[in-house]
Design a protein around this motif. Structure first.
Motif, PDB file in Angstrom:
ATOM      1  N   PRO A   1      -2.829  -4.399 -10.565  1.00 29.20           N
ATOM      2  CA  PRO A   1      -1.721  -4.647  -9.622  1.00 29.20           C
ATOM      3  C   PRO A   1      -1.773  -3.662  -8.448  1.00 29.20           C
ATOM      4  O   PRO A   1      -2.005  -2.463  -8.662  1.00 29.20           O
ATOM      5  CB  PRO A   1      -0.455  -4.405 -10.459  1.00 29.20           C
ATOM      6  N   PRO A   2      -1.542  -4.159  -7.235  1.00 27.00           N
ATOM      7  CA  PRO A   2      -1.580  -3.275  -6.052  1.00 27.00           C
ATOM      8  C   PRO A   2      -0.631  -2.091  -6.180  1.00 27.00           C
ATOM      9  O   PRO A   2      -0.953  -0.985  -5.751  1.00 27.00           O
ATOM     10  CB  PRO A   2      -1.129  -4.188  -4.904  1.00 27.00           C
ATOM     11  N   PHE A   3       0.509  -2.318  -6.783  1.00 26.28           N
ATOM     12  CA  PHE A   3       1.492  -1.242  -6.913  1.00 26.28           C
ATOM     13  C   PHE A   3       0.894  -0.063  -7.688  1.00 26.28           C
ATOM     14  O   PHE A   3       0.981   1.090  -7.260  1.00 26.28           O
ATOM     15  CB  PHE A   3       2.741  -1.786  -7.634  1.00 26.28           C
ATOM     16  N   ILE A   4       0.249  -0.380  -8.819  1.00 23.55           N
ATOM     17  CA  ILE A   4      -0.311   0.687  -9.666  1.00 23.55           C
ATOM     18  C   ILE A   4      -1.501   1.358  -8.978  1.00 23.55           C
ATOM     19  O   ILE A   4      -1.615   2.589  -8.954  1.00 23.55           O
ATOM     20  CB  ILE A   4      -0.755   0.115 -11.031  1.00 23.55           C
ATOM     21  N   VAL A   5      -2.368   0.530  -8.391  1.00 23.18           N
ATOM     22  CA  VAL A   5      -3.575   1.088  -7.756  1.00 23.18           C
ATOM     23  C   VAL A   5      -3.192   2.042  -6.632  1.00 23.18           C
ATOM     24  O   VAL A   5      -3.669   3.183  -6.560  1.00 23.18           O
ATOM     25  CB  VAL A   5      -4.467  -0.049  -7.200  1.00 23.18           C
ATOM     26  N   THR A   6      -2.288   1.568  -5.756  1.00 26.13           N
ATOM     27  CA  THR A   6      -1.976   2.403  -4.588  1.00 26.13           C
ATOM     28  C   THR A   6      -1.065   3.575  -4.966  1.00 26.13           C
ATOM     29  O   THR A   6      -1.110   4.625  -4.326  1.00 26.13           O
ATOM     30  CB  THR A   6      -1.340   1.563  -3.461  1.00 26.13           C
ATOM     31  N   LEU A   7      -0.281   3.399  -6.021  1.00 23.86           N
ATOM     32  CA  LEU A   7       0.548   4.526  -6.490  1.00 23.86           C
ATOM     33  C   LEU A   7      -0.340   5.645  -7.039  1.00 23.86           C
ATOM     34  O   LEU A   7      -0.138   6.831  -6.730  1.00 23.86           O
ATOM     35  CB  LEU A   7       1.524   4.054  -7.568  1.00 23.86           C
ATOM     36  N   THR A   8      -1.336   5.263  -7.829  1.00 28.17           N
ATOM     37  CA  THR A   8      -2.229   6.299  -8.379  1.00 28.17           C
ATOM     38  C   THR A   8      -3.084   6.915  -7.267  1.00 28.17           C
ATOM     39  O   THR A   8      -3.358   8.117  -7.292  1.00 28.17           O
ATOM     40  CB  THR A   8      -3.127   5.732  -9.493  1.00 28.17           C
ATOM     41  N   ALA A   9      -3.468   6.073  -6.293  1.00 25.99           N
ATOM     42  CA  ALA A   9      -4.208   6.629  -5.140  1.00 25.99           C
ATOM     43  C   ALA A   9      -3.329   7.633  -4.404  1.00 25.99           C
ATOM     44  O   ALA A   9      -3.795   8.690  -3.968  1.00 25.99           O
ATOM     45  CB  ALA A   9      -4.654   5.519  -4.201  1.00 25.99           C
TER      46      ALA A   9
ATOM     47  N   ASP B   1       0.854  -1.199   0.000  1.00 25.59           N
ATOM     48  CA  ASP B   1       0.000   0.000   0.000  1.00 25.59           C
ATOM     49  C   ASP B   1       0.887   1.246   0.000  1.00 25.59           C
ATOM     50  O   ASP B   1       1.402   1.647   1.044  1.00 25.59           O
ATOM     51  CB  ASP B   1      -0.920  -0.008   1.223  1.00 25.59           C
ATOM     52  N   LEU B   2       1.060   1.826  -1.185  1.00 27.67           N
ATOM     53  CA  LEU B   2       1.881   3.030  -1.303  1.00 27.67           C
ATOM     54  C   LEU B   2       1.077   4.297  -1.005  1.00 27.67           C
ATOM     55  O   LEU B   2       1.641   5.386  -0.964  1.00 27.67           O
ATOM     56  CB  LEU B   2       2.460   3.138  -2.728  1.00 27.67           C
ATOM     57  N   SER B   3      -0.234   4.132  -0.800  1.00 32.33           N
ATOM     58  CA  SER B   3      -1.074   5.329  -0.645  1.00 32.33           C
ATOM     59  C   SER B   3      -1.182   5.797   0.803  1.00 32.33           C
ATOM     60  O   SER B   3      -1.856   6.784   1.074  1.00 32.33           O
ATOM     61  CB  SER B   3      -2.481   5.050  -1.185  1.00 32.33           C
ATOM     62  N   VAL B   4      -0.519   5.091   1.738  1.00 33.04           N
ATOM     63  CA  VAL B   4      -0.748   5.427   3.154  1.00 33.04           C
ATOM     64  C   VAL B   4      -0.399   6.881   3.488  1.00 33.04           C
ATOM     65  O   VAL B   4      -1.112   7.530   4.257  1.00 33.04           O
ATOM     66  CB  VAL B   4       0.010   4.459   4.100  1.00 33.04           C
TER      67      VAL B   4
END
Lengths: 339, 327
Positions: B133-141, B76-79
């Motif tokens: 992919p979680p990476f893309i989803v949370t990066l864009t978030a 989760d990169l969006s934290v």
């Protein structure tokens, strides 16, 4: 397990060795104030620009001259990290703190923590919001007056061309009191001179070079007639130069198509551009004066003197006419010479 | 017989068992502290230990949430963006309340946690329903909500928050109580609940888990909701500490968050990690910060040291993963 202990000791030593690379050293073997050598914590929000590096160097030089030890902490733009760093300085029981906060608001808990610990604190170049009678002393450039004088110098130059100019203002982070002062100084200088300068674009930069460049490029596309630009900080000049070059508008003063260009701070880029004839004027903050006043204020507070209000750095405007005379006092010129 | 001997995995040595232990980093932290205490003025004082604890708690809360996602095999990169968005939204809600009493604090905290959960749930839904992919989803978030926080406030900080709210982050007993409650609950979920068992199963092998009847999508969404809640609670603590709603809150925290989880033993490959180990990782990172800070080291030195340590932890994780796979 037997291998773990030496490994961790090794790790500790490695970290200590690395730490030594960035650690400040005592000013000298005889450094003292009374019986005890003083230690001042210097907490900077950032060293992103030359101005802050010059400011930190000026403070360290001033402290060294007074044989005071320095503990420095750089928060790299993170207010919460700076809070932790200030608490670390309090834990080290420093004799005073010189703080460059990220903004006027997030520093308030830091100031309260230092004051609660009985440690004098001075803000360098950025004032805080009011804490009533506990508002700490801040040594600040008179941003409004200095930017007004700088822009007035640009307006005077614009008048000599006999044409009406289309102006662009590049704003700083408006959460920063300095940026607000510079914006207000610009507006005050152009007010009443609308026949000389019509401000057609105000570009927010948030003190970010990429945002500034994108904003200037967009502004020049929307208003190709722009021929008068003032930036709230010289550190954005490279972004402006890049955008002007792309638009084919980067010309020396006196050349046809020259964009009247002014800035604020007085950094090495501004000095070079003044020397080369591309920059018309910049408002110079006197970092040496500010460093000297910040240290003196801390010592005065330690001596029990009441310290209230801001200490104003009047600064000065440097332009093509007075360049030779004023350059020795311009910190950016000194940085340039030592490169 | 001779063939059995030839293909049998080597008996793990003591160092290997230690490396694989969830509490290895706790031991390293203790040794680090003991090794440096004599050399750093103020390091081992009660006042500094109190600072260390107070500084660790917000990171612990958000890293614990990240650990849940890592266990499930995601990231989760969006934290940090959730922290910024909830900080300004919570501050705006509290500022607009007619009085600044307890009701404003409760409403503000509820709004912040609610937003965190919704954003986390949105991440989980995008990952499970849209198969992204979680990476893309949370990066864009991260990009969206970082921009959103700045846009909503036009870069302005929001202060004048209720005193009760500021106490949550500014006074250690409150911060400690809120953090322990959240992390304790998360620990219980992971160790004692069916959800925890499902989470590890999904992290180990989502296909097998699905075949075994585990609601994989629901578990993943739950993991991201918990991560969003952790980020929102960390935002409550840091916003209270700074007494300011900050549109760039936590901007530089992501390295510490993921670093603490990975140093604590959570695996990028999923199926591994727990809250106690993450707490050890947080303690270690904050010990590095604190000790080097007390020495007056520059931030860049600290970043270099932390970067090396996180790289070492990631290498150890990769090594451990290969050892487990070989066994």
């Amino acid at each position: 397990m037997k291998k773990t202990i030496p490994c961790s000791l090794l790790l500790g030593l490695a970290v200590l060795a690395l730490a030594g690379c960035g650690q400040s050293t005592p000013a000298g073997p005889t450094a003292s104030a009374g019986d005890k050598q003083l230690t001042i914590g210097v907490a900077f929000e950032t060293l992103q620009t030359e101005f802050w590096i010059a400011g930190l160097d000026a403070i360290k030089t001033e402290l060294a001259q007074r044989k005071i030890r320095v503990l420095e902490a750089i928060a790299d733009g993170d207010a919460n990290r700076q809070y932790e760093q200030v608490k670390n300085l309090i834990t080290r029981k420093v004799d005073g703190i010189i703080l460059v906060p990220k903004d006027a608001k997030t520093c308030l808990p830091m100031i309260k923590a230092a004051q609660a610990a009985g440690i004098p604190i001075v803000l360098f170049n950025r004032p805080s919001d009011s804490l009533g009678t506990n508002t700490p002393v801040a040594v600040v450039a008179d941003n409004l007056a200095l930017s007004r004088a700088t822009v007035a110098s640009l307006v005077a130059r614009a008048k000599t061309t006999g044409t009406r100019h289309a102006g662009m203002l590049i704003l700083g982070d408006l959460g920063d009191m300095n940026a607000i002062g510079r914006r207000d100084g610009f507006e005050a200088a152009v007010k009443g001179n609308e026949s000389v300068v019509d401000v057609v674009a105000r570009v927010p930069s948030e003190w970010n070079q990429e945002k500034a460049q994108a904003g200037v490029v967009n502004g020049l596309v929307a208003h190709p007639e722009i021929d008068f630009i003032f930036t709230s900080s010289d550190f954005l000049l490279p972004s402006i130069v890049s955008a002007l070059k792309s638009a084919g508008k980067y010309k020396k003063a006196g050349e046809p198509g020259h964009v009247i260009l002014g800035g604020f701070d007085g950094d090495a880029t501004a000095y070079q551009m003044l020397t080369d004839g591309y920059l018309d004027a910049t408002g110079v903050q006197d970092v040496y004066f500010e460093a000297q006043q910040a240290v003196q204020s801390l010592l005065d507070q330690r001596a029990g003197k009441t310290a209230t209000g801001n200490i104003q750095d009047p600064g000065f405007v440097i332009d093509q006419e007075n360049l030779k005379e004023k350059a020795p006092r311009m910190w950016g010129a000194n940085v340039k010479k030592h490169r | 017989m001779s063939l059995d001997v030839a293909i049998a995995p080597p008996h793990p040595g003591r160092w290997r068992r230690l490396l694989g232990s969830d509490y290895f980093i706790l031991l390293i932290s203790a040794l680090y502290f003991l090794a440096l205490a004599p050399f750093i003025p103020g390091f081992a004082t009660p006042e500094n230990l109190r600072n260390l604890l107070a500084n660790s708690l917000p990171l612990l809360v958000v890293a614990a949430g990240q650990t849940v996602v890592l266990i499930a095999g995601g990231i989760d990169l969006s934290v940090t963006a959730i922290m910024a968005a909830t900080s300004v939204q919570g501050a705006l809600v509290m500022q607009r309340m007619p009085n600044h009493g307890l009701l404003a604090t409760v409403t503000g905290v509820a709004a912040m946690l609610g937003i965190g959960a919704v954003v986390g749930g949105g991440n989980g839904m995008a990952i499970t329903r849209l198969r992204m992919p979680p990476f893309i989803v949370t990066l864009t978030a991260m990009m969206f909500f970082s921009g959103f926080a700045v846009w909503v406030t036009q870069s302005q900080k929001i202060n004048g928050l209720p005193e009760d709210f500021n106490n949550l982050g500014g006074k250690l007993p409150f911060t400690l109580a809120a953090s322990l409650l959240a992390v304790g609950l998360l620990g219980w979920l992971l160790r004692r609940s069916l959800f925890g068992a499902w989470l590890y199963a999904v992290g180990h092998n989502p296909r097998t888990a699905r075949v075994s009847g585990v609601p994989v999508d629901g578990v993943l969404v739950g993991a991201y909701v918990l991560s969003g809640l952790g980020a929102a609670l960390a935002s409550v603590l840091l916003t209270g500490q700074g007494e300011t709603g900050d549109p760039v809150l936590g901007r530089y925290l992501l390295l510490d968050v993921i670093g603490a989880s990975v140093i604590g033993g959570a695996s990028f490959f999923g199926g591994r990690g727990n809250v106690l180990s993450t707490a050890a990782g947080v303690l270690f990172i904050k010990l590095i910060d604190n000790s080097l800070g007390l020495l007056g080291s520059s931030h860049f030195t600290i970043m270099m040291v932390k970067g090396c340590l996180i790289l070492a932890a990631a290498l150890a994780d990769s090594l451990r993963h290969r050892l487990v796979a070989a066994n």
